[in-house]
Write a protein that holds these residues in place. Structure first.
Motif, PDB file in Angstrom:
ATOM      1  N   MET A 155      56.056  38.094  32.214  1.00 31.61           N
ATOM      2  CA  MET A 155      55.214  36.922  31.926  1.00 31.61           C
ATOM      3  C   MET A 155      53.901  36.971  32.700  1.00 31.61           C
ATOM      4  SD  MET A 155      56.182  34.791  29.627  1.00 31.61           S
ATOM      5  CE  MET A 155      55.175  33.377  30.083  1.00 31.61           C
ATOM      6  N   THR A 156      53.938  37.479  33.921  1.00 35.15           N
ATOM      7  CA  THR A 156      52.711  37.575  34.708  1.00 35.15           C
ATOM      8  C   THR A 156      51.714  38.500  34.028  1.00 35.15           C
ATOM      9  OG1 THR A 156      53.922  37.173  36.766  1.00 35.15           O
ATOM     10  CG2 THR A 156      51.749  38.196  36.956  1.00 35.15           C
ATOM     11  N   GLU A 157      52.192  39.640  33.561  1.00 37.79           N
ATOM     12  CA  GLU A 157      51.308  40.574  32.861  1.00 37.79           C
ATOM     13  C   GLU A 157      50.859  39.993  31.521  1.00 37.79           C
ATOM     14  OE1 GLU A 157      48.823  43.493  32.413  1.00 37.79           O
ATOM     15  OE2 GLU A 157      50.073  43.292  34.204  1.00 37.79           O
ATOM     16  N   TRP A 158      51.736  39.230  30.862  1.00 37.53           N
ATOM     17  CA  TRP A 158      51.381  38.575  29.606  1.00 37.53           C
ATOM     18  C   TRP A 158      50.209  37.620  29.809  1.00 37.53           C
ATOM     19  CZ3 TRP A 158      51.951  38.100  24.447  1.00 37.53           C
ATOM     20  CH2 TRP A 158      51.745  36.863  23.858  1.00 37.53           C
ATOM     21  N   ARG A 159      50.265  36.838  30.878  1.00 36.51           N
ATOM     22  CA  ARG A 159      49.175  35.889  31.141  1.00 36.51           C
ATOM     23  C   ARG A 159      47.898  36.598  31.568  1.00 36.51           C
ATOM     24  NH1 ARG A 159      51.305  30.344  34.001  1.00 36.51           N
ATOM     25  NH2 ARG A 159      52.631  29.645  32.260  1.00 36.51           N
ATOM     26  N   ARG A 160      48.032  37.670  32.327  1.00 40.35           N
ATOM     27  CA  ARG A 160      46.849  38.417  32.753  1.00 40.35           C
ATOM     28  C   ARG A 160      46.164  39.114  31.589  1.00 40.35           C
ATOM     29  NH1 ARG A 160      49.479  41.386  38.082  1.00 40.35           N
ATOM     30  NH2 ARG A 160      49.416  39.573  39.488  1.00 40.35           N
ATOM     31  N   SER A 161      46.909  39.353  30.525  1.00 42.51           N
ATOM     32  CA  SER A 161      46.354  40.068  29.376  1.00 42.51           C
ATOM     33  C   SER A 161      45.559  39.166  28.447  1.00 42.51           C
ATOM     34  CB  SER A 161      47.483  40.756  28.583  1.00 42.51           C
ATOM     35  OG  SER A 161      48.115  41.732  29.372  1.00 42.51           O
TER      36      SER A 161
END
Length: 231
Positions: free
Chosen positions: A95-101
């Motif tokens: 989820m962290t990478e999803w939001r950063r993307s």
């Protein structure tokens, strides 16, 4: 004569402590090493049993929350920056990478799917290190302890034959203590090796099953995010 020999043999103390105290320095070192290895193995076994049981419980708890239909963003906020279980850490990594993307305009940065997959793979790898920590020691004890014990036995029997030569007698009172001291080393080697081998196989299987559940969750989570990316 035979009666006197039996009487002398009966007077000999064959308790473990007495055999240990009568053993040579080399055999004592072997026995101490095997006793320490056995206690260390059992501490790892107990620790892993507790760790694996907790990991399964936390994974089941998070799995129910994940599939409850609650929005992923809400679940992410509930888990927070310090997740309790490994499954939560894998979820937070994705989820962290999803939001950063996400770009400021709401679009997605190219290659988001591969970055999300790598983030979760790294999280799973870290969990694998924690789960498998200590299992190498069990494997080492299981494979080497019988040979270490055998070395102690060979050394002890050598000293027993030397004692026979010095005493110039092969009666039971002379032979029995040395042989008993030597065989104790092999017994301790087997006592350390057998539980180590059994629980190494069991704990390795349990670890693979737990990691498999994390990988399955990561695949399912990646599929959900992929559908959102496509839409």
């Amino acid at each position: 004569m035979e009666t006197e020999t039996l009487a002398m043999a009966q007077e000999i103390d064959f308790s473990f402590l007495a055999l240990f105290m009568r053993a040579t320095f080399t055999v004592k070192i072997v026995m101490i090493m095997l006793i320490i290895a056995s206690f260390w193995s059992w501490s790892i076994i107990i620790q892993k049993h507790i760790l694996f049981r907790k990991a399964r419980a936390l994974a089941g708890q998070f799995d129910r929350a994940f599939w409850s239909g609650e929005p992923l963003d809400t679940l992410y906020e509930q888990v927070g920056p310090t997740p309790d279980g490994a499954a939560e850490r894998v979820f937070v990594a994705g989820m962290t990478e999803w939001r950063r993307s996400h770009r400021d305009d709401g679009g997605m940065i190219p290659g988001a799917q591969s970055r999300i997959d790598r983030s979760m793979d790294v999280a799973i790898s870290k969990e694998a290190e924690d789960l498998n920590q200590g299992l190498t020691f069990l494997a080492t004890v299981g494979s080497t302890a019988p040979f270490i014990g055998l070395f102690g036995t060979v050394w002890g029997i050598k000293n027993a034959f030397e004692e026979i030569a010095l005493q110039q007698s092969t009666n039971l009172a002379v032979v029995a203590p040395g042989i008993a001291e030597a065989l104790i080393a092999t017994g301790l080697g087997l006592l350390a090796a057998i539980p180590a081998v059994i629980f190494y196989n069991k704990l390795t299987t349990d670890s693979e099953l737990i990691l498999g559940s994390y990988e399955s969750f990561a695949d399912e989570f990646a599929t959900i995010l992929s559908r959102q990316l496509d839409s």
